[in-house]
Design a protein around this motif. Structure first.
Motif, short mmCIF file in Angstrom:
data_model
loop_
_atom_site.label_atom_id
_atom_site.label_comp_id
_atom_site.label_asym_id
_atom_site.label_seq_id
_atom_site.Cartn_x
_atom_site.Cartn_y
_atom_site.Cartn_z
N ASP A 150 0.85 -1.19 0.00
CA ASP A 150 0.00 0.00 0.00
C ASP A 150 0.89 1.24 0.00
O ASP A 150 1.99 1.23 0.55
N GLU A 151 0.39 2.32 -0.59
CA GLU A 151 1.17 3.55 -0.74
C GLU A 151 2.47 3.22 -1.47
O GLU A 151 3.56 3.67 -1.12
N ALA A 152 2.34 2.41 -2.52
CA ALA A 152 3.47 1.79 -3.20
C ALA A 152 4.43 2.79 -3.84
O ALA A 152 5.63 2.49 -3.96
N ASP A 153 3.95 3.95 -4.23
CA ASP A 153 4.84 4.91 -4.89
C ASP A 153 5.94 5.41 -3.96
O ASP A 153 6.95 5.91 -4.42
N ALA A 154 5.77 5.24 -2.66
CA ALA A 154 6.78 5.68 -1.70
C ALA A 154 7.52 4.50 -1.04
O ALA A 154 8.26 4.69 -0.08
N ILE A 155 7.33 3.31 -1.56
CA ILE A 155 8.06 2.14 -1.04
C ILE A 155 9.42 2.09 -1.74
O ILE A 155 9.49 2.16 -2.96
N PRO A 156 10.50 1.93 -0.96
CA PRO A 156 11.84 1.91 -1.56
C PRO A 156 12.01 0.76 -2.56
O PRO A 156 11.46 -0.33 -2.38
N LEU A 157 12.79 1.02 -3.59
CA LEU A 157 13.03 0.03 -4.65
C LEU A 157 13.52 -1.30 -4.10
O LEU A 157 13.11 -2.36 -4.57
N GLU A 158 14.36 -1.28 -3.09
CA GLU A 158 14.92 -2.53 -2.55
C GLU A 158 13.83 -3.45 -1.97
O GLU A 158 13.96 -4.67 -2.00
N VAL A 159 12.75 -2.89 -1.49
CA VAL A 159 11.63 -3.70 -1.00
C VAL A 159 10.99 -4.44 -2.17
O VAL A 159 10.69 -5.63 -2.10
N TRP A 160 10.80 -3.72 -3.27
CA TRP A 160 10.25 -4.34 -4.48
C TRP A 160 11.15 -5.46 -4.98
O TRP A 160 10.67 -6.53 -5.37
N VAL A 161 12.45 -5.24 -4.97
CA VAL A 161 13.42 -6.24 -5.43
C VAL A 161 13.35 -7.49 -4.55
O VAL A 161 13.32 -8.61 -5.05
N GLY A 162 13.29 -7.29 -3.23
CA GLY A 162 13.19 -8.43 -2.33
C GLY A 162 11.92 -9.23 -2.54
O GLY A 162 11.95 -10.46 -2.61
N ALA A 163 10.79 -8.56 -2.68
CA ALA A 163 9.52 -9.25 -2.90
C ALA A 163 9.52 -9.95 -4.26
O ALA A 163 9.10 -11.11 -4.36
N GLN A 164 10.01 -9.29 -5.28
CA GLN A 164 10.05 -9.88 -6.64
C GLN A 164 10.86 -11.17 -6.64
O GLN A 164 10.52 -12.12 -7.35
N SER A 165 11.91 -11.24 -5.82
CA SER A 165 12.75 -12.44 -5.79
C SER A 165 11.97 -13.67 -5.28
O SER A 165 12.38 -14.80 -5.52
N CYS A 166 10.87 -13.44 -4.61
CA CYS A 166 10.06 -14.54 -4.06
C CYS A 166 9.02 -15.04 -5.06
O CYS A 166 8.35 -16.05 -4.81
N LEU A 167 8.85 -14.36 -6.16
CA LEU A 167 7.77 -14.67 -7.10
C LEU A 167 8.24 -15.42 -8.34
O LEU A 167 7.70 -15.26 -9.41
N SER A 168 9.23 -16.27 -8.16
CA SER A 168 9.79 -16.97 -9.32
C SER A 168 9.02 -18.23 -9.69
O SER A 168 9.22 -18.77 -10.76
N GLY A 169 8.13 -18.71 -8.82
CA GLY A 169 7.43 -19.96 -9.10
C GLY A 169 6.15 -19.75 -9.87
O GLY A 169 5.78 -18.67 -10.23
#
Length: 169
Positions: A150-169
């Motif tokens: 939520d309020e994603a436009d102000a979430i740091p890029l590194e949080v997105w990178v960490g979450a994206q790494s979990c979505l490989s399946g």
């Protein structure tokens, strides 16, 4: 969760029939997009019900998918997560079908059905390194995983990178 597994591919029906909430057309499209796509982005605007639908999508994912791990976060400060998104989750639970609560263990920003199903709030650290923030969101594993930001436009890029790494399946 056999009772609710019939809603696995029907988020709108779950939200309306089990949670007792009506979704407007745009909210229903968001719920269906989460069902259909790996990533769903919702354009920012005030008072259109993003947090409302996000909370209910989180409950749908938790209750209707075997082995679901649902993680929620919001841009700092922590009150965004506690008061806004989790306020909506708490409200949905307060007014839903009682059978949804059977076996539910609750704590602050945490719901759990047994050892394999949970919905948790993760705060974004405002101190530490970018790598430490990334690590807090990486390394998550489950048969069904969902991140709600939520309020994603102000979430740091590194949080997105960490979450994206979990979505490989």
């Amino acid at each position: 969760p056999p009772k609710f597994q019939k809603y696995e591919n029907e988020p709108v029906a779950f939200i309306e029939e089990v949670l007792g909430n009506h979704l407007v057309e745009d909210q229903a499209r968001v719920a269906e997009s989460v069902r259909d796509y790996k990533i769903t982005l919702v354009e920012s605007a005030n008072a259109i019900g993003k947090g409302f639908v996000a909370a209910r999508i989180g409950l749908w994912a938790l209750r209707c998918h075997l082995g679901a791990a649902v993680y929620t976060t919001a841009a700092p400060p922590e009150e965004n997560l506690k008061n806004l998104l989790w306020g909506e989750i708490d409200d949905a639970l307060a007014h839903c079908d009682q059978s949804l609560k059977t076996g539910l263990k609750t704590r602050v920003m945490s719901l759990q059905y047994g050892p394999r199903y949970w919905l948790k709030g993760i705060t974004i650290p405002t101190t530490g390194t970018a790598k430490q923030r990334e690590a807090k969101f990486a390394g998550k594993h489950a048969p069904y995983i969902l991140f709600i930001m939520d309020e994603a436009d102000a979430i740091p890029l590194e949080v997105w990178v960490g979450a994206q790494s979990c979505l490989s399946g």
